[in-house]
Each structure stands twice: as structure tokens, then as C-alpha cells.
Design an enzyme around this catalytic site. Structure first.
Site, mmCIF file in Angstrom:
data_model
loop_
_atom_site.group_PDB
_atom_site.id
_atom_site.type_symbol
_atom_site.label_atom_id
_atom_site.label_comp_id
_atom_site.label_asym_id
_atom_site.label_seq_id
_atom_site.Cartn_x
_atom_site.Cartn_y
_atom_site.Cartn_z
ATOM 1 N N ASP B 12 76.542 60.585 4.555
ATOM 2 C CA ASP B 12 75.497 61.173 5.389
ATOM 3 C C ASP B 12 74.211 61.199 4.583
ATOM 4 O O ASP B 12 74.182 61.731 3.465
ATOM 5 C CB ASP B 12 75.865 62.614 5.781
ATOM 6 C CG ASP B 12 76.985 62.651 6.815
ATOM 7 O OD1 ASP B 12 77.430 61.571 7.232
ATOM 8 O OD2 ASP B 12 77.401 63.758 7.193
ATOM 9 N N ASP B 131 82.174 59.764 19.957
ATOM 10 C CA ASP B 131 82.627 61.095 19.563
ATOM 11 C C ASP B 131 83.429 61.658 20.727
ATOM 12 O O ASP B 131 82.900 61.830 21.819
ATOM 13 C CB ASP B 131 81.425 62.017 19.277
ATOM 14 C CG ASP B 131 80.660 61.584 18.030
ATOM 15 O OD1 ASP B 131 81.199 60.785 17.242
ATOM 16 O OD2 ASP B 131 79.520 62.054 17.844
#
Lengths: 206, 253
Positions: B12, B131
Site C-alpha cells: 500500500d 471486493d
């Protein structure tokens, strides 16, 4: 352009003194000492771009005598005909066709699961004959592939490497000053860099 | 012997810095994406994925520079996700040296975007990130905005549609498992993997090395993605491959 730049970066990494130019200019190709012919995306677009940039003749001239490395679509385009997009004529440098992996028909011999298309990831290349570009690269090394169509070389002596994915296909082709690979040496870590280094040192004799 | 199953560490990145603090003992700068990517490459990572979590779209140029620098030193496939909304965003990342881009929210907002991107750059460059959250027995729904926003779309149907639209690969994250370290949602993973003809990367919930192997053997995934188990130095990528090989999975050495 996509990631043609990755090819340039990888060559600059292994041959820091070489002057590498990413070009669509036929005069650059004509002047070059050696030529790398990468390609990604759709082959119809690739062939159309060769025509619109007047590169077709320059590439055909280069494959006659210069050390020449085709990568991915750059391998497929050397053959007679690709089935992609309803059928596209290739450069007809090497006899053979480029069919699609038969979807949903190929199974993993071990797990029995359907093999996915595109063929994406690290697979083994069997070196079916010796070649200067294999120097220092162990047989059956894994290279990074991503493609849905594959080359089926018609002349056995044109095959330098083979890979199994449901079927057996030509993952490296070689004839005289031409070497072409279906995988991406620029994305294949140490063995890929070694292949590019070998190409940069190659005199073009098979 | 055949195609190896892939292990993909995910980083990330916020405004050019890796967050969640990578803890390698001998690393000089724990937030430097270039150094961390090089380390994963040395450990034998098969690909590296960057997720740009920069809040402000005005700071996205930073990610382009990160990708440029990594691509000069790391010669394995790079995927960049986060904030990819237009064909121009895809072009910039590919030109910077990324091999694939991950598209998530923008695909839900306008599915044709996936078609356009695949037509422009080829299916191999387009990863659709899904997701998913379980909403009933054997039913999972697509969520956006980090799992906060329900879409009403069935995750399996969506995966099929995205494959039809030209996605080259699916990155499937279970929002129920993400961050839990309890392992992948194997039912979800298997349902999606068996439903689509393209490769699927399993993500969300990895806490140990057997979870990775389960994702392949029980979830039928083609690749497994993990973040924290590698970042915190709990395991190396090489250890993960060792365990997968012990369980009969083909890996690249």
C-alpha cells in the site's frame, strides 16, 4: 506503447553502454546494428501500425541479416497467419500459424482443473536445441508469459524452445540471425536479463 | 511440470511512501517502495502489486514516479491499482513501466471502461479488482469504497461479466476476511475461480503459509496475494514457496 519501455529499460540495464532507441521510424531501424521487435496488445493493431509507420519493409530488411529479437507479438508476427481477431496475415518470415489456446478444453494433468486463458505466469522453456542466446540459462528455466495465442512452427529446425500448457507450443523460434520468444525476457528476472545480455553480445549466427 | 502458481506481495503506497511499515531488519528506509520491491524480487516474488491509497487525486503523479523508479530496477511484472478511472490513467501507468493496472470502483461505475481499456492496451494489461462480502449462503456481493458501499451486484456474475468485457485477470478480495489473518474465504474464491476462464488472484485474510497453499488447492486460485505476513517479516516469499512446494504446488525457484 504500453510497456515497450520495460524492454528498453531491461536492455539498458544489461548493456549500459549501448545506445537504445524506442522508435517507429524506419530510418532508425535501417541504421541500427541490432533490432528488438516487441509487441503487446492485439496483432491486428500491431500489423496495421507496421504499415502506417512504413516499418514493414524496414523490419523485413532487418530480419535478413541483423541480429533480430522478437518478443511476444514480435514472435507471432513473424509467422504466416494469426487466427486472432478473425484472422491476420503475418510477415511470413517463418512457416507456421498462430492459433488460439482452445478455451475450456485444456486441463491441468495434475489437478484436472481447466487451464485458464490467457496463459499468464511463469512457465518452463525446454531448450530443444543449443543456441548462443541460451548461454548461461539452465534448461527448463521459468520465464514470464502472458498470451492467448501461440505459435505453431511448421519447420522443426525453427524451434529453439518449447513449452507445455495444455498443448505443446513454440516458445522460442530461431533461424540464422533471428531469435524470437513468446515470453517476456524483460519481465523474467535473472534468466530474462541473461537472455537479453546474450542477445546484445550476439553476432547473429545461430 | 507446467505453469507455476504465483505469489504476489502487495504494497500500500500513500503519497509515494509504503504504509503499514515494512519491517525488514536490514532495510535502510522502511517506507521506500523501490527498496522494498527490490527485496521482494530478491526473495523470489513472482510479481509485485502496488495499491495507491493516496487520498488526493492531485498527488497521483507521485505514484507515476514510484512506478518509473521501480521499473528501472525490478524486472518482474508490476501491477498498479488505486485511482485508475480513465483510459489516460491506464496509459500513464503503463508508460511509467507498469505491466498491468487494477480497476475497481471505476469498473462498477461504468463497466464499459474495462472494455475500452482492454481494447486499447490488451487484456493482459487489465486486472479487474473485486471486493466481495458475503450477504447470504453462497452469495457474495460486490462492494466499493474499501468495503463500505454495497452495490447490489452478485460477485460471481460480475466476475463473469468482467471476463467477457476483456479483463485479463481478476483480483478477488474478501472484505470479510481482509485484515483478519484467518485465511482466504475459500468458498468465495472457489466459486469465482471455477466460474471464469481467466486467471484469478486470491486476496484477503492470509495469516500463515498454509493459508496461501489452501487458496491454491482448495480455492482453485491461480495466484495468491498477501501483504502483512510479508511486510512484518513474519515470513519471506521464499518460505511461502517452500511450504507451497511441500504441499505439492508447482512454484518458481
Amino acid at each position: 506503447m504500453g510497456n515497450l519501455r520495460s524492454v528498453v529499460k531491461a536492455i539498458e540495464h544489461v548493456a549500459p553502454r549501448a545506445q537504445v532507441r524506442l522508435t517507429s521510424d524506419a530510418a532508425d531501424v535501417a541504421r541500427a546494428e541490432r533490432v528488438v521487435f516487441p509487441g503487446q496488445g492485439a496483432i491486428a493493431g500491431c500489423m496495421a501500425a507496421l504499415e502506417s509507420c512504413h516499418l514493414r519493409d524496414a523490419v523485413l530488411a532487418a530480419v535478413q541479416h541483423k541480429p533480430f529479437l522478437g518478443i511476444c507479438l514480435g514472435l507471432q508476427a513473424l509467422f504466416e497467419f494469426s487466427e486472432e481477431g478473425g484472422g491476420v496475415q503475418g510477415l511470413n518470415v517463418l512457416p507456421g500459424r498462430v492459433p488460439r489456446f482452445p478455451p475450456a478444453q485444456m486441463r491441468d494433468p495434475q489437478s484436472g482443473q481447466v487451464l485458464k486463458v490467457p496463459h499468464m505466469g511463469w512457465n518452463q522453456v525446454r531448450q530443444v536445441r543449443p543456441h548462443p542466446l541460451w548461454a548461461g540459462i539452465p534448461d527448463n528455466s521459468r520465464f514470464y508469459f502472458v498470451h492467448s495465442y501461440y505459435a505453431d512452427a511448421a519447420v522443426r529446425s525453427d524451434i529453439a524452445g518449447e513449452t507445455d500448457y495444455g498443448i505443446r507450443f513454440t516458445s522460442a523460434a530461431a533461424r540464422a540471425n533471428i531469435f524470437a520468444v513468446q515470453f517476456h525476457p524483460e519481465k523474467s528476472a535473472a534468466v530474462g536479463l541473461r537472455l537479453l545480455e546474450n542477445f546484445m553480445a550476439w553476432d547473429g549466427r545461430g | 511440470m507446467g505453469l507455476a502458481k504465483r505469489i504476489i506481495p502487495c504494497l500500500d503506497v500513500d503519497n509515494g511512501r509504503v504504509v503499514k511499515g515494512v519491517r525488514f531488519v536490514d532495510i535502510r528506509d522502511a517506507g521506500d517502495p523501490v527498496e522494498i520491491a527490490r527485496r521482494y524480487d530478491q526473495q523470489g516474488a513472482d510479481e509485485i502489486t502496488f495499491l495507491d491509497i493516496t487520498a488526493s487525486s492531485g498527488d497521483r503523479d507521485t505514484m507515476v514516479h514510484v512506478v518509473e523508479q521501480v521499473a528501472e530496477q525490478v524486472f518482474i511484472p508490476l501491477t498498479v491499482g488505486g485511482g485508475i478511472r480513465k483510459v489516460e490513467d491506464v496509459r500513464r501507468m503503463l508508460n511509467a513501466g507498469a505491466d498491468k493496472v487494477g480497476i475497481n470502483t471505476a469498473a462498477v461505475a461504468r463497466p464499459e471502461f474495462v472494455k475500452e481499456a482492454a481494447d486499447h492496451f490488451g487484456a493482459q494489461a487489465i486486472v479487474v479488482a473485486i471486493d466481495a462480502k458475503q450477504t447470504g449462503p453462497a452469495r457474495w456481493e460486490v462492494f466499493t469504497h474499501g468495503g463500505r458501499k454495497a452495490t447490489g451486484i452478485d460477485a460471481i456474475e460480475w466476475a463473469r461479466r468482467m471476463a467477457d468485457y476483456g479483463a485479463g485477470e481478476i483480483l478477488l478480495t474478501s472484505m470479510d476476511r481482509d485484515g483478519t489473518q484467518n485465511g482466504f474465504d475459500l468458498d468465495l474464491t472457489r466459486a469465482v475461480c471455477d466460474a471464469v476462464p481467466i486467471p484469478v488472484i486470491a486476496s484477503g485474510g492470509v495469516g500463515n503459509l498454509d493459508h496461501l497453499a489452501d487458496g491454491i488447492l482448495k480455492g482453485h486460485a491461480d495466484a495468491v496475494l498477501a501483504a502483512s505476513i510479508f511486510h512484518f517479516g513474519t515470513y519471506t516469499v521464499a518460505q511461502a514457496k517452500q511450504r507451497m512446494a511441500e504441499r505439492g504446488i508447482e512454484v518458481r525457484w
